[in-house]
Write a protein that holds these residues in place. Structure first.
Motif, mmCIF file in Angstrom:
data_model
loop_
_atom_site.group_PDB
_atom_site.id
_atom_site.type_symbol
_atom_site.label_atom_id
_atom_site.label_comp_id
_atom_site.label_asym_id
_atom_site.label_seq_id
_atom_site.Cartn_x
_atom_site.Cartn_y
_atom_site.Cartn_z
ATOM 1 N N UNK A 48 0.822 -1.199 -0.296
ATOM 2 C CA UNK A 48 -0.052 -0.015 -0.161
ATOM 3 C C UNK A 48 0.754 1.094 0.008
ATOM 4 N N UNK A 49 0.478 2.098 -0.467
ATOM 5 C CA UNK A 49 0.996 3.680 -0.579
ATOM 6 C C UNK A 49 0.396 4.084 0.854
ATOM 7 N N UNK A 50 1.321 4.948 1.549
ATOM 8 C CA UNK A 50 1.103 5.985 2.091
ATOM 9 C C UNK A 50 0.309 7.431 1.470
ATOM 10 N N UNK A 51 -0.812 7.706 2.229
ATOM 11 C CA UNK A 51 -1.853 8.697 1.369
ATOM 12 C C UNK A 51 -0.769 9.567 0.930
ATOM 13 N N UNK A 52 0.179 10.290 1.558
ATOM 14 C CA UNK A 52 0.890 11.326 1.146
ATOM 15 C C UNK A 52 1.935 11.171 -0.045
ATOM 16 N N UNK A 53 2.039 9.544 -0.295
ATOM 17 C CA UNK A 53 2.915 9.197 -1.371
ATOM 18 C C UNK A 53 2.232 8.929 -2.652
#
Length: 82
Positions: free
Chosen positions: A48-53
């Motif tokens: 998963x991506x971190x939301x900021x990424x």
């Protein structure tokens, strides 16, 4: 795309490319696969991506389309059920 016919496992985006047709876009296929993964219907090794990424269109659960892996057998089983 011919190399995808024998590749295993597939990234989520590669699986979506195999599913894309004139009736379903590649992004729509990505969304469908991501939802199936999130609902436990399609086994996958998920990153998963971190939301900021996040870059580009977001998938459910912030699933990284390039680093989430689906085995060809699991994809075929899931597709046969849907």
């Amino acid at each position: 795309m011919d190399s995808l016919k024998t590749k295993d496992p597939l990234t989520l985006i590669e699986a979506a490319q195999l599913m894309a047709t004139g009736l379903m876009s590649e992004h729509d296929a990505e969304i469908l696969l991501a939802r199936a993964i999130e609902h436990g219907e399609l086994p996958a090794n998920v990153k998963r991506w971190a939301p900021e990424q996040w870059e580009g269109r977001q998938l459910p659960g912030n699933i990284n389309r390039l680093e989430t892996w689906i085995t060809r057998a699991d994809l075929q089983t899931w597709r046969a059920q849907h």
